[in-house]
Design a protein around this motif. Structure first.
Motif, PDB file in Angstrom:
ATOM      1  N   SER A 107       0.822  -1.210   0.000  1.00  0.00           N
ATOM      2  CA  SER A 107       0.000   0.000   0.000  1.00  0.00           C
ATOM      3  C   SER A 107       0.856   1.260   0.000  1.00  0.00           C
ATOM      4  CB  SER A 107      -0.901  -0.009   1.234  1.00  0.00           C
ATOM      5  OG  SER A 107      -1.725   1.133   1.260  1.00  0.00           O
ATOM      6  N   CYS A 224     -11.085  -8.504   4.830  1.00  0.00           N
ATOM      7  CA  CYS A 224     -10.192  -7.494   4.264  1.00  0.00           C
ATOM      8  C   CYS A 224      -8.755  -8.007   4.195  1.00  0.00           C
ATOM      9  CB  CYS A 224     -10.254  -6.229   5.111  1.00  0.00           C
ATOM     10  SG  CYS A 224      -9.205  -4.897   4.513  1.00  0.00           S
ATOM     11  N   THR A 226      -6.001  -6.358   4.191  1.00  0.00           N
ATOM     12  CA  THR A 226      -5.124  -5.640   5.119  1.00  0.00           C
ATOM     13  C   THR A 226      -5.160  -6.246   6.510  1.00  0.00           C
ATOM     14  OG1 THR A 226      -5.387  -3.588   3.878  1.00  0.00           O
ATOM     15  CG2 THR A 226      -4.686  -3.378   6.159  1.00  0.00           C
ATOM     16  N   THR A 227      -6.311  -6.739   6.928  1.00  0.00           N
ATOM     17  CA  THR A 227      -6.412  -7.351   8.247  1.00  0.00           C
ATOM     18  C   THR A 227      -5.383  -8.465   8.403  1.00  0.00           C
ATOM     19  OG1 THR A 227      -8.779  -6.862   8.372  1.00  0.00           O
ATOM     20  CG2 THR A 227      -7.950  -8.583   9.832  1.00  0.00           C
ATOM     21  N   SER A 229      -2.649  -9.135   6.388  1.00  0.00           N
ATOM     22  CA  SER A 229      -1.249  -8.837   6.061  1.00  0.00           C
ATOM     23  C   SER A 229      -0.626  -7.843   7.036  1.00  0.00           C
ATOM     24  CB  SER A 229      -1.139  -8.280   4.637  1.00  0.00           C
ATOM     25  OG  SER A 229      -1.846  -7.065   4.504  1.00  0.00           O
ATOM     26  N   ILE A 230      -1.471  -7.128   7.815  1.00  0.00           N
ATOM     27  CA  ILE A 230      -0.959  -6.116   8.738  1.00  0.00           C
ATOM     28  C   ILE A 230      -1.419  -6.349  10.176  1.00  0.00           C
ATOM     29  CG2 ILE A 230      -0.905  -3.657   9.317  1.00  0.00           C
ATOM     30  CD1 ILE A 230       0.573  -4.153   6.780  1.00  0.00           C
ATOM     31  N   TRP A 249      -1.368  -8.348  -3.318  1.00  0.00           N
ATOM     32  CA  TRP A 249      -1.196  -7.314  -2.297  1.00  0.00           C
ATOM     33  C   TRP A 249      -0.550  -7.964  -1.080  1.00  0.00           C
ATOM     34  CZ3 TRP A 249      -1.362  -2.291  -2.960  1.00  0.00           C
ATOM     35  CH2 TRP A 249      -2.143  -1.754  -3.985  1.00  0.00           C
ATOM     36  N   GLY A 252      -1.175  -4.432   3.131  1.00  0.00           N
ATOM     37  CA  GLY A 252      -2.222  -3.451   2.850  1.00  0.00           C
ATOM     38  C   GLY A 252      -2.863  -3.717   1.503  1.00  0.00           C
ATOM     39  N   CYS A 253      -3.788  -2.851   1.129  1.00  0.00           N
ATOM     40  CA  CYS A 253      -4.476  -2.986  -0.153  1.00  0.00           C
ATOM     41  C   CYS A 253      -5.062  -1.633  -0.530  1.00  0.00           C
ATOM     42  CB  CYS A 253      -5.585  -4.034  -0.057  1.00  0.00           C
ATOM     43  SG  CYS A 253      -6.558  -4.225  -1.575  1.00  0.00           S
ATOM     44  N   ASP A 254      -4.788  -1.197  -1.740  1.00  0.00           N
ATOM     45  CA  ASP A 254      -5.290   0.092  -2.234  1.00  0.00           C
ATOM     46  C   ASP A 254      -6.354  -0.064  -3.318  1.00  0.00           C
ATOM     47  OD1 ASP A 254      -3.480   1.357  -0.593  1.00  0.00           O
ATOM     48  OD2 ASP A 254      -2.041   1.826  -2.178  1.00  0.00           O
TER      49      ASP A 254
END
Length: 322
Positions: A107, A224, A226-227, A229-230, A249, A252-254
């Motif tokens: 991200s 999600c 991001t949940t 990966s982060i 990704w 994060g993710c955009d």
């Protein structure tokens, strides 16, 4: 002559409107592209929606969230009377995740230094300067680590609206930005709130979500990318694991912001801060660091420093299939 009276010299406070204008100007000098002021009254209109979100188990993986505190800024800090909310842009037109041949996607907010290390000192210096002008003033700096509804505060402060992807949209200035909040112990005149959202019938962000985590104005953290990966090392459900592998990704993710029409020509971040040449963004996936020492070296002073090397390796394994 009576000696029983209060002989203290009364403190002369600045004019609230002039003080507010000075604060806004100083925050803009510190890099915030938009600044607004809001009252710290409870978000009573959000209570039903937030309670339903928690009752559906949406906050299960985000254990640090508490609905009672989220709904009332004064539950976080009882002295709070005014919230100064600033939007700090971070994206750059030439920093595109996955653009380098064979690279994975991280991200855009991860491309520069840890934003907490940028925003907190700037807001702290602003608070110290404000106290020099208003000696009795107290404040608290919040940069997304406190249980505070920053996006709702930003909308209340007139900065923009919460889009269907749940992120704050500043109109043509887009949504690529961090929110920094300075809670103040004095009541300053609030700005006019944003009462209307301008997403209309557009569903581009919902359709772009790789794992189906988005509904209109609602995010399911359990789906999600991001949940996983982060935020947590928990094993993702099959749909998320598949989306990680297909979308690539890695942190994060955009996807939802990339699809949003309001980000066609947004306000861009400072090139001296964001979009640096970290190998994490440019190396082919097969050459990314896997050892603990390599990982710690690459993430030093970045927002990825809270992701353990074993977490990173697990995400790589899901994406690369080994």
């Amino acid at each position: 002559m009576s000696m029983g009276g209060d002989l203290r010299v009364p403190v002369e406070h600045p004019d609230p409107l002039a003080f507010k204008a000075w604060l806004r100007s100083e925050a803009e000098k510190a890099g915030f592209s938009a600044v607004g002021f809001a009252s710290c009254e409870p978000f009573s209109g959000e209570e039903t929606r937030l309670q339903a979100w928690f009752q559906a188990g949406r906050g299960a993986l985000l254990h640090y969230l508490d609905p009672a505190t989220l709904l009332d800024p004064r539950a976080l800090w009882p002295q709070a009377r005014t919230a100064m909310v600033g939007f700090f842009p971070y994206a750059r037109p030439d920093a595109v995740p996955g653009a380098a041949p064979g690279s994975l996607k991280l991200s855009r907010y991860l491309w520069g230094p840890d934003y907490h290390m940028i925003l907190k000192p700037r807001l702290t210096r602003l608070m110290e300067a404000a106290q020099a002008r208003w000696p009795e003033l107290e404040g608290r700096v919040c940069v997304d680590t406190a249980p505070l509804m920053e996006r709702q505060l930003a909308a209340r402060a007139g900065l923009g609206w919460q889009g269907k992807h749940t992120l704050l949209i500043l109109g043509k200035a887009g949504s690529w930005g961090f929110l920094g909040v300075l809670l103040l112990s004095v009541a300053l005149p609030p700005d006019a709130p944003t009462l209307t959202e301008f997403c209309g019938t557009c569903t581009a962000c919902l359709e772009a979500c790789p794992s189906g985590a988005l509904e209109s104005f609602r995010l399911d953290p359990a789906l999600c990318l991001t949940t996983y990966s982060i935020e947590t090392e928990a094993e993702p459900p099959a749909v998320v694991a598949a989306a990680l592998a297909s979308s690539r990704w890695a942190a994060g993710c955009d996807a939802c912001q990339e699809a949003c029409p309001w980000n066609r020509a947004p306000v861009w971040g400072d090139p001296a801060l964001w979009g640096g040449p970290s190998p994490l963004h440019t190396l082919p996936a097969e050459d990314l660091p896997r050892g603990a020492a390599q990982w710690r070296k690459r993430i030093r002073r970045t927002a990825l420093r809270r992701v353990r090397d074993r977490h990173w390796r697990a995400t790589l394994a899901r994406i690369l299939g080994y």
